[in-house]
Design a protein around this motif. Structure first.
Motif, mmCIF file in Angstrom:
data_model
loop_
_atom_site.group_PDB
_atom_site.id
_atom_site.type_symbol
_atom_site.label_atom_id
_atom_site.label_comp_id
_atom_site.label_asym_id
_atom_site.label_seq_id
_atom_site.Cartn_x
_atom_site.Cartn_y
_atom_site.Cartn_z
ATOM 1 N N LEU A 1 35.312 35.160 28.832
ATOM 2 C CA LEU A 1 36.334 34.217 28.234
ATOM 3 C C LEU A 1 36.292 34.545 26.707
ATOM 4 O O LEU A 1 37.233 34.242 25.978
ATOM 5 N N ARG A 2 35.196 35.237 26.116
ATOM 6 C CA ARG A 2 35.145 35.508 24.646
ATOM 7 C C ARG A 2 35.497 37.145 24.740
ATOM 8 O O ARG A 2 35.962 37.539 23.496
ATOM 9 N N GLU B 1 37.515 40.843 25.416
ATOM 10 C CA GLU B 1 38.997 41.314 26.030
ATOM 11 C C GLU B 1 38.577 42.047 27.323
ATOM 12 O O GLU B 1 38.968 41.647 28.370
ATOM 13 N N GLY C 1 38.532 42.064 32.896
ATOM 14 C CA GLY C 1 39.011 41.146 31.900
ATOM 15 C C GLY C 1 39.509 40.031 32.710
ATOM 16 O O GLY C 1 39.636 39.805 33.815
ATOM 17 N N MET D 1 42.528 36.506 32.554
ATOM 18 C CA MET D 1 43.867 36.351 31.945
ATOM 19 C C MET D 1 43.886 35.305 30.894
ATOM 20 O O MET D 1 42.946 34.629 30.938
ATOM 21 N N ASP D 2 44.500 35.697 30.035
ATOM 22 C CA ASP D 2 44.780 34.762 28.765
ATOM 23 C C ASP D 2 45.065 33.417 28.933
ATOM 24 O O ASP D 2 44.452 32.680 28.010
ATOM 25 N N GLU D 3 45.655 33.216 29.729
ATOM 26 C CA GLU D 3 46.114 31.795 30.029
ATOM 27 C C GLU D 3 44.933 31.193 30.507
ATOM 28 O O GLU D 3 44.700 29.834 30.119
ATOM 29 N N TYR D 4 44.074 31.705 31.185
ATOM 30 C CA TYR D 4 42.816 30.991 31.633
ATOM 31 C C TYR D 4 42.020 30.939 30.479
ATOM 32 O O TYR D 4 41.155 29.735 30.587
ATOM 33 N N LYS D 5 41.778 31.758 29.506
ATOM 34 C CA LYS D 5 40.961 31.509 28.454
ATOM 35 C C LYS D 5 41.449 30.218 27.546
ATOM 36 O O LYS D 5 40.576 29.548 27.163
ATOM 37 N N VAL D 6 42.626 30.424 27.676
ATOM 38 C CA VAL D 6 43.311 29.191 26.627
ATOM 39 C C VAL D 6 42.936 27.617 27.349
ATOM 40 O O VAL D 6 42.459 26.771 26.508
ATOM 41 N N ARG E 1 38.559 27.563 27.904
ATOM 42 C CA ARG E 1 37.410 27.906 26.761
ATOM 43 C C ARG E 1 36.581 26.731 26.288
ATOM 44 O O ARG E 1 36.935 25.916 26.102
ATOM 45 N N SER F 1 32.820 37.094 18.543
ATOM 46 C CA SER F 1 33.453 38.641 17.952
ATOM 47 C C SER F 1 32.492 39.172 16.840
ATOM 48 O O SER F 1 31.790 38.586 16.249
#
Length: 303
Positions: free
Chosen positions: A15-16, A18, A61, A63-68, A71, A109
């Motif tokens: 989730l954090r 890439e 990795g 999917m970005d949608e899941y991260k949004v 989170r 990060s």
């Protein structure tokens, strides 16, 4: 670490970050690369949108949608957790704590990772000995197994105990174990520095029904007595750290009058004696007399 815990940890890391390689996961969790591959298959079957990247910088990795959508913690939240764990690491340096810190650091990060709080403790020789006792207690609590040990009370008497361990507690500068003593048939609190020859028994136990009540009633602090004492300015900062600025009054004589509370036992006497000639107890009179007797007994050791 069991499989479920490892899977949850993998999700939190992805989730954090890439892309995380199979090698990184393998080293972090101390498992084979084949185990990591099976973990990724399991997550995919659970409808977690994991994808793979092939190549030198490849890995896995999410999917970005899941991260949004999913989170859980912000970068600031994670850094606050790292600061708290940094303090715990000084008191209880175990593989579990180290792994947790590494996992959370992997979620932050590198540019935003800033340890703004550093804690230092004396590396006393006895700390490593206490740590071994601590690890045995932790494992016994986790596995719900009995522990046996020799316990030395404040008067020097040694007894062998068999205990159902329930909770570890850190207070001031000491670790304590809370458990049900089969020898005394009651809940007792044991100071770890007084425990010797501790072993985890093969027998398991079932937590007692009234343990939840004991948690609320647990008290690791002694009774306190409020005293007044003249102090010099050289120890003002130490009094402020422990009791706050409101505990000190300026006096026309140039001295400072401190109203403080101390344990109503030898620990209180030891604390006051540590200030040497920079502190003089003046009230209550009965406490002054008891403290004087304590100091006289100390002097007799050198007469």
């Amino acid at each position: 670490m069991d499989k479920v815990e490892r899977l949850i940890s993998i999700i939190m890391i992805l989730l954090r970050k890439e892309i995380v390689s199979t090698t990184e996961f393998s080293q972090l969790f101390h498992v084979s690369k084949r185990t990591i591959l099976r973990d990724m298959e399991t997550l995919s079957l659970c409808n977690i949108p994991i994808y793979s990247v092939i190549g030198v910088k490849g890995g896995y990795g999410i999917m970005d949608e899941y991260k949004v959508d999913k989170r859980l913690l912000s970068s600031s939240d994670l850094q606050n957790i790292l600061a708290a764990l940094g303090g715990l690491e000084q008191l209880l340096l175990t593989e579990e704590v180290e792994r947790t810190i590494k996992k959370i650091e992997a979620m932050v990060s590198p540019l935003s990772l800033n340890r703004s709080i550093q804690l230092s403790f004396y590396d006393w020789e006895g700390r490593s000995e206490i740590l071994e006792t601590l690890k045995t207690c932790q494992e016994s609590i986790s596995k719900k197994r009995l522990v046996s040990f020799d316990y030395t009370d404040k008067d020097g008497a040694v007894t062998n105990r068999m205990v159902e361990p329930y909770e570890l507690h850190f207070s001031e500068s000491s670790w304590y174990l809370k458990g049900f003593c089969l020898h005394r048939q009651g809940y007792r609190t044991f100071k770890l520095s007084r425990i010797d020859h501790i072993t985890m028994d093969e027998r398991a136990f079932h937590p007692r029904d009234d343990w939840s009540e004991q948690v609320h009633e647990a008290n690791y602090l002694p009774e306190f007595v409020t005293i007044k004492a003249w102090i010099s300015s050289s120890i003002k900062d130490q009094i402020i750290e422990r009791y706050g600025r409101r505990s000190i009054e300026d006096h026309s004589s140039g001295f400072l009058l401190a109203t403080i509370y101390v344990p109503q036992n030898r620990m209180g006497f030891q604390l006051l004696a540590s200030f040497g000639t920079h502190l003089k107890v003046v009230e209550p009179k009965t406490y002054v007399e008891d403290f004087r007797n304590y100091l006289c007994q100390m002097m007799e050791n050198y007469s």
